[in-house]
Design a protein around this motif. Structure first.
Motif, mmCIF file in Angstrom:
data_model
loop_
_atom_site.group_PDB
_atom_site.id
_atom_site.type_symbol
_atom_site.label_atom_id
_atom_site.label_comp_id
_atom_site.label_asym_id
_atom_site.label_seq_id
_atom_site.Cartn_x
_atom_site.Cartn_y
_atom_site.Cartn_z
ATOM 1 N N ALA A 185 0.825 -1.210 0.000
ATOM 2 C CA ALA A 185 0.000 0.000 0.000
ATOM 3 C C ALA A 185 0.858 1.257 0.000
ATOM 4 O O ALA A 185 0.517 2.252 -0.653
ATOM 5 N N CYS A 206 -15.395 -4.797 0.842
ATOM 6 C CA CYS A 206 -15.171 -5.282 2.206
ATOM 7 C C CYS A 206 -16.341 -4.833 3.074
ATOM 8 O O CYS A 206 -16.511 -3.627 3.311
ATOM 9 N N CYS A 258 -10.176 -9.679 3.781
ATOM 10 C CA CYS A 258 -9.609 -8.951 2.649
ATOM 11 C C CYS A 258 -8.100 -9.163 2.573
ATOM 12 O O CYS A 258 -7.416 -9.284 3.592
ATOM 13 N N SER A 259 -7.589 -9.209 1.350
ATOM 14 C CA SER A 259 -6.152 -9.365 1.117
ATOM 15 C C SER A 259 -5.503 -7.995 1.022
ATOM 16 O O SER A 259 -5.981 -7.116 0.300
ATOM 17 N N VAL A 260 -4.405 -7.798 1.751
ATOM 18 C CA VAL A 260 -3.686 -6.528 1.696
ATOM 19 C C VAL A 260 -2.441 -6.626 0.816
ATOM 20 O O VAL A 260 -1.618 -5.703 0.801
ATOM 21 N N TYR A 295 -5.584 -4.036 -6.578
ATOM 22 C CA TYR A 295 -6.889 -3.790 -7.190
ATOM 23 C C TYR A 295 -6.924 -2.361 -7.720
ATOM 24 O O TYR A 295 -6.157 -1.498 -7.278
ATOM 25 N N ALA A 307 -11.189 -0.342 -4.284
ATOM 26 C CA ALA A 307 -11.593 -1.060 -3.076
ATOM 27 C C ALA A 307 -12.696 -0.264 -2.397
ATOM 28 O O ALA A 307 -12.649 0.965 -2.350
ATOM 29 N N ALA A 336 -7.772 -2.803 6.853
ATOM 30 C CA ALA A 336 -8.214 -2.589 5.482
ATOM 31 C C ALA A 336 -7.912 -1.172 5.012
ATOM 32 O O ALA A 336 -7.416 -0.956 3.897
ATOM 33 N N LEU A 362 -5.001 -1.933 2.294
ATOM 34 C CA LEU A 362 -5.480 -2.363 0.986
ATOM 35 C C LEU A 362 -4.638 -1.747 -0.131
ATOM 36 O O LEU A 362 -4.385 -0.539 -0.148
ATOM 37 N N CYS A 363 -4.228 -2.592 -1.054
ATOM 38 C CA CYS A 363 -3.381 -2.152 -2.165
ATOM 39 C C CYS A 363 -4.272 -1.864 -3.367
ATOM 40 O O CYS A 363 -4.416 -2.689 -4.270
ATOM 41 N N ILE A 373 -9.501 3.986 -2.944
ATOM 42 C CA ILE A 373 -10.148 3.437 -1.756
ATOM 43 C C ILE A 373 -11.433 4.229 -1.535
ATOM 44 O O ILE A 373 -11.380 5.428 -1.246
#
Length: 745
Positions: A160, A195, A244-246, A250, A253, A273, A277-278, A282
């Motif tokens: 991130a 999420c 959720c995957s960090v 994406y 998000a 998150a 989150l990457c 966002i």
């Protein structure tokens, strides 16, 4: 705990043990990860006058800071120094940080200790080797107490931080369209992740996305659904926020219900998150009360935030009169209770009046909730009344005209993990009241009132009060952090480790440590079972209802079977739950079926963490779906179950003829009546159970005599296999007072 006390604690640990522990972690091969040195930071020492005064200066001469700087840089570059640092467990990054901190200390202190001053002077004069005594640099130096503290704020998410994220806050009340606009951007993106706080919400976005022609997968703690027949991951995913995957990149998000970042139990998931989150964009959805706090968090990461404000799409008004009697109910009414017993009682009274009602509460399976919501929303169904808990506040689309608060008091858990009865907050009241007159329902204007006269002015005051701004975000220790900490305290139990870790953690003012009582409860429950630390940690993070004795028993059995390396097969699970099960005949049967559903949820949750030991997830899911249908049949006939229960014994919280004793609840300040409040008065802090685990289970009513006897027998058998010489003290500690009589809660 102060930094000095933390240092003293660490300094008491022998250096060889610490070094060996870190070396073991680093050299353990592919079976474990190298130590996460981001958990350590050098302790900054304030520049203050040395206790030795200027003794070093008197014995030698004034130090030339430019020469010291050169000497320290030579010291840093020496291979033997780097080698010794590595042997002490300091990798290149951590050694560099330690050196910078040490150099700053030496150059900025007005006076150094005599010994260090003389050593540095000798080096500058060429009379000493450029090899500082390591006690000045590593643990335990009285001259320079450079202590590496475990910090809780280990959210340095590299993926991130490597990109410049655009943060968009969609702020508004319930039914304002904020989430709709965020989802539109999510659907238009090349890739995205949603999420949400609930499985129902994740499932709703999953279906909406696929219906719009955007392939989307579903990921929850208990379920993985891939739309691709070959199991390839789609570009979009809808998940519960904990899942959720960090690390996966994406384009967009969406983080829903961001105000839950302050939640005492789950807030850490929103913090993770939001910071981790990457995604290029966002999109954050939630109450306006969270805007300033989220902006401050984004400032700490160097990211700017834009805010989109929304107004409610349909109005709702607070009526000037209470309902008073169930005779005054009308189609589209929803009675909100904060007690399951009140739901039973009110449902029974509604049936006596010749009306049908749907029932929704938190412990019902998602399928049953959806079934009851569909029944209530169906214009052709005679069911026009809904009786529910605050579970309707999120995740369900309901056609409600009028929200009726049966009470304004609900059980809460404070920051110490203690259960209390308290008046609902403005945020909670708005979340529930906002379900009336939703934009997509047949009622274009919502109404809100109370069941009792005395509660109505209190409700108006609550709704008029501004929502308290969010001031902090939750954090929770990770498995990697606890493993690293365990290297220094190898004999501590997991419960003790988590306690010590939290007490030593230095948390920034923007954050708080989430409540860990449930984690510790499970850790104590399985402490006697031989498990490695990582597996024990995973088991203790399982989302189970500790109030259900059958669920707790199943959790113990799962852990024990796992520790023996015996896979939990479908046949084993069926024997354990006595499958097949039949339609419930009374409320007690219904509650047990709900507990069995939770046990199957636990199996599925564990099956995604230990696939080889929980191999039959698909078969268990099929059984769970059948069980959901059985529960649905029971809930459809819930008034018949209540009558059957009353014929055997009055329900807790009900009086003669099924009248709801809990219906006399009042808000705090008007005098709380009813069984819930009396329990609250009699035991204000239910979270302070003392003594052994068995005693706590007894005191909290979480074990019945039959279950305790069964556990006692199984535990003894297990100990005979693992430990040929069990001691009476250990048996008593685990069994928790075997001669005590237990009361069913």
């Amino acid at each position: 705990m102060s930094l000095r006390r933390c240092f003293l604690l660490l300094s008491r640990l022998p250096v060889p043990r610490r070094a060996c522990a870190i070396r073991r972690a680093a050299s353990s091969g592919s079976s474990s990860r190298p130590p996460d040195t981001s958990l350590f930071v050098p302790l900054s020492v304030r520049s203050e006058t040395s206790r030795d005064g200027d003794i070093g200066l008197e014995l030698s001469q004034a130090l030339d800071k430019s020469e010291i700087l050169k000497a320290l840089n030579r010291f840093y570059k020496r291979k033997e120094i780097q080698k010794v640092a590595a042997e002490q467990g300091l990798d290149a990054r951590l050694f560099h940080q330690a050196f910078i901190s040490f150099r700053k200390y030496v150059l900025e202190m007005p006076s150094l200790g005599a010994e260090l001053h003389i050593i540095l002077n000798d080096i500058c004069c060429g009379a000493g080797e450029c090899f500082l005594p390591l006690s000045h640099f590593f643990f335990g130096s009285s001259l320079y107490p450079l202590c590496f503290l475990f910090l809780f704020l280990s959210f340095r998410y590299p993926e991130a931080r490597a990109i410049q994220r655009k943060v968009v806050f969609h702020a508004g009340p319930t039914n304002s369209g904020k989430t709709y606009h965020a989802i539109q951007r999510y659907l238009a993106a090349k890739s995205g992740i949603y999420c949400g706080p609930l499985k129902l919400l994740a499932h709703e976005i999953f279906e909406k996305s696929n219906s719009a022609g955007v392939p989307c997968d579903l990921v929850t703690g208990e379920e993985r659904t891939f739309v691709d027949p070959e199991g390839r991951q789609s570009s979009h995913v809808a998940c519960t926020i904990e899942m959720c995957s960090v690390t996966t990149p994406y384009e967009v998000a969406v983080i829903d219900e961001i105000q839950m970042i302050k939640d005492l139990a789950r807030g850490w998931a929103w913090t993770r998150a939001l910071l981790g989150l990457c995604a290029e964009e966002i999109h954050v959805c939630g109450e306006a009360a969270a805007v300033n706090f989220v902006r401050e968090l984004m400032f700490s990461t160097g990211e700017e935030m834009e805010v989109h404000n929304y107004e409610r799409l349909t109005p709702f008004s607070v009526l000037d009169h209470a309902v008073v009697s169930l005779d005054n109910l009308r189609p589209g009414d929803c009675i909100v209770c904060f007690s399951k017993n009140d739901i039973y009682s009110i449902s029974r009274q509604i049936e006596v009046r010749g009306l049908e009602c749907a029932v929704i509460y938190g412990s019902l399976p998602p399928g049953t909730k959806l079934s009851q919501a569909k029944k209530f929303n169906d214009p052709d169904d005679p069911c026009k009344i809904l009786v529910a808990t605050d579970a309707i506040g999120m995740g369900l689309n309901l056609s409600i005209r009028r929200i009726i608060f049966n009470s304004l008091v609900k059980p809460t858990v404070n920051e110490k993990g203690e259960k209390e009865m308290d008046t609902i907050s403005t945020s909670q009241a708005l979340q529930i009241a906002g379900r009336a007159g939703r934009f997509s329902s047949v009622f274009k204007e919502g109404q809100v009132t109370t069941m009792h006269h005395d509660d109505l002015p209190v409700l108006k005051e609550i709704l008029q009060h501004p929502v308290d701004p969010i001031e902090s975000a939750g954090l929770h220790p990770t498995a990697e952090q606890i493993e690293m900490f365990a290297y220094h305290l190898p004999d501590a139990t997991l419960s003790n480790l988590i306690d010590i870790f939290v007490s030593l953690s230095q948390v920034d003012g923007l954050y708080f440590v989430c409540n860990i009582d449930d984690f510790k409860f499970l850790a104590d429950m399985i402490q006697h079972i031989p498990l490695n630390l990582r597996s024990r940690y995973v088991f203790c993070t399982a989302p189970i209802n500790k109030k259900q004795p059958f669920v707790c028993t199943s959790f113990l059995k799962f852990a024990r079977q796992f520790s023996r390396d015996e896979p939990l097969t479908f046949d084993w699970v069926c024997r354990h739950i006595n499958w097949p099960l039949v339609t419930p005949r009374n409320i007690k049967d219904l509650v047990h079926l709900e507990a069995v559903h939770d046990v199957l949820d636990l199996y599925l949750w564990l099956s995604y963490r230990f696939m080889d030991m929980f191999p039959d997830a698909n078969l268990v899911r099929e059984v769970q779906q059948e069980l959901d249908h059985i529960i649905q049949q029971g809930v459809r006939n819930i008034t018949r179950l209540i009558r059957a229960s009353e014929a055997q014994a009055p329900l807790p919280g009900t009086g003669k003829n099924g009248d709801a004793a809990g219906i006399q609840h009042r808000s705090r300040g008007s005098g709380i009546q009813g069984p819930s409040s009396s329990r609250a008065r009699g035991n204000k802090t239910l979270g302070r159970a003392s003594g052994s685990l068995g005693s706590r289970l007894v005191q909290e009513g979480l074990l019945t005599p039959e279950l305790l006897d069964q556990l006692r027998s199984e535990w003894s058998q297990g100990r005979s296999l693992n430990d040929p010489k069990p001691t009476p003290e250990n048996l008593n500690k685990t069994q928790g007072g075997k001669k005590k009589k237990l009361k069913k809660k």
